[in-house]
Design a protein around this motif. Structure first.
Motif, short mmCIF file in Angstrom:
data_model
loop_
_atom_site.label_atom_id
_atom_site.label_comp_id
_atom_site.label_asym_id
_atom_site.label_seq_id
_atom_site.Cartn_x
_atom_site.Cartn_y
_atom_site.Cartn_z
N GLY A 34 43.44 -6.86 69.67
CA GLY A 34 42.61 -6.86 68.48
C GLY A 34 43.31 -7.06 67.16
O GLY A 34 42.63 -7.17 66.13
N THR A 35 44.64 -7.12 67.15
CA THR A 35 45.34 -7.41 65.90
C THR A 35 46.02 -8.77 65.91
O THR A 35 46.71 -9.13 64.95
CB THR A 35 46.39 -6.32 65.59
OG1 THR A 35 47.31 -6.23 66.69
CG2 THR A 35 45.73 -4.96 65.38
N SER A 36 45.84 -9.54 66.97
CA SER A 36 46.41 -10.88 67.06
C SER A 36 45.81 -11.77 65.98
O SER A 36 44.59 -11.82 65.81
CB SER A 36 46.11 -11.48 68.44
OG SER A 36 46.13 -12.89 68.42
N GLU A 37 46.66 -12.50 65.25
CA GLU A 37 46.14 -13.39 64.20
C GLU A 37 45.26 -14.48 64.78
O GLU A 37 44.25 -14.85 64.17
CB GLU A 37 47.30 -14.00 63.40
CG GLU A 37 47.99 -13.03 62.46
CD GLU A 37 48.95 -13.71 61.52
OE1 GLU A 37 48.56 -14.70 60.87
OE2 GLU A 37 50.11 -13.26 61.43
N ILE A 38 45.62 -15.01 65.93
CA ILE A 38 44.79 -16.04 66.56
C ILE A 38 43.45 -15.44 66.98
O ILE A 38 42.39 -16.04 66.76
CB ILE A 38 45.51 -16.66 67.76
CG1 ILE A 38 46.75 -17.44 67.31
CG2 ILE A 38 44.57 -17.57 68.55
CD1 ILE A 38 47.58 -17.99 68.45
N ALA A 39 43.50 -14.25 67.58
CA ALA A 39 42.26 -13.61 68.02
C ALA A 39 41.35 -13.33 66.84
O ALA A 39 40.13 -13.55 66.91
CB ALA A 39 42.58 -12.33 68.76
N LEU A 40 41.91 -12.85 65.75
CA LEU A 40 41.09 -12.49 64.59
C LEU A 40 40.54 -13.73 63.91
O LEU A 40 39.40 -13.71 63.42
CB LEU A 40 41.91 -11.64 63.62
CG LEU A 40 42.26 -10.25 64.14
CD1 LEU A 40 43.14 -9.51 63.16
CD2 LEU A 40 41.00 -9.44 64.42
#
Length: 251
Positions: A16-22
């Motif tokens: 949940g803190t991945s830049e790609i995921a966000l």
């Protein structure tokens, strides 16, 4: 349920803190995604990420999740699915590691492998089973172009992604016909806040460009997505370079 354009209404993000995921969650929330679960290690960063996504009008919840705590994955993830059906799961956690350090100290190398491969296998199998029971949904697995061929400079990371990539494709085959769509995403080097030095490197992408490619892949129900697209041909060529020549390349 997905809308007419394939955009999910509900989303679970593992990492949940991945830049790609966000970036992906923000893009989807700006469309039609109204319920988002952010799973990751409890931290101020996880809560800040949830607040940013709430600005799009989505209901965002956080859940404690650790890739290395595989014994808790089933209970944690089944609890999320019990709250309501999910249209999409984005598996986006992983660590790059420090190749010179990890070669010297196998403990770090093992931790990288356990996070990127073992943890991902554990979580993806649980999510795949839950999606199969629903009879629908998408599982999007963030792989890497580095998994296409191990390079001297990052063979530990690359090999972990190669394993994940092969596993995800096999899982897609196992779930074929069940209504569940598995999509593997293979970005090249991604410029983030932590890697500003990549700004002038060739074939570098951004979290936002990966997010755009994910959305397009969902719409087309793609099985493999390369970011940028031309990287597909570069890696196909590199895969067939003789090993003796490959060793001399500055990769």
């Amino acid at each position: 349920m997905n809308d007419a354009c394939g955009s999910p209404r509900s989303l679970l993000v593992l990492g949940g803190t991945s830049e790609i995921a966000l970036a992906t969650a923000a893009r989807l929330a700006a469309r039609r995604t109204r319920t988002i679960w952010l799973a990751g290690r409890p931290s101020p960063g996880l809560e800040e990420a949830a607040d940013r996504l709430r600005a799009y009008g989505a209901e965002v919840r956080t859940v404690a999740f650790d890739a290395l705590e595989t014994g808790s994955h089933r209970e944690t993830l089944e609890a999320v699915f019990a709250e309501g059906e999910l249209d999409m799961v984005l598996l986006a956690f992983g660590v790059v590691g420090d190749q010179p350090r990890d070669e010297r100290d196998a403990r770090h190398a093992v931790r990288l492998a356990q996070t990127n491969y073992t943890g991902a296998v554990s979580a993806a199998l649980v999510c795949g089973q839950e999606l199969r029971q629903q009879g629908r949904g998408s599982l999007v697995v963030l792989s890497s172009a580095s998994g296409e061929r191990a390079r001297r400079s990052d063979f530990l990371y690359g090999s972990s992604k190669a394993g994940l990539d092969a596993f995800a494709q096999g899982l897609g085959d196992a779930l074929h016909g069940s209504g569940v769509h598995v999509m593997v995403v293979r970005p090249g080097r991604v410029r983030t806040r932590m890697t500003p030095e990549l700004s002038s490197a060739p074939l570098v992408t951004t979290p936002e460009e990966v997010a755009e490619a994910v959305e397009a892949g969902l719409r087309r129900r793609s099985e493999v997505v390369w970011v940028p697209g031309k990287l597909r041909y570069v890696m196909a060529a590199l895969r067939h370079v003789p090993r003796r020549t490959f060793r001399r390349l500055a990769l």
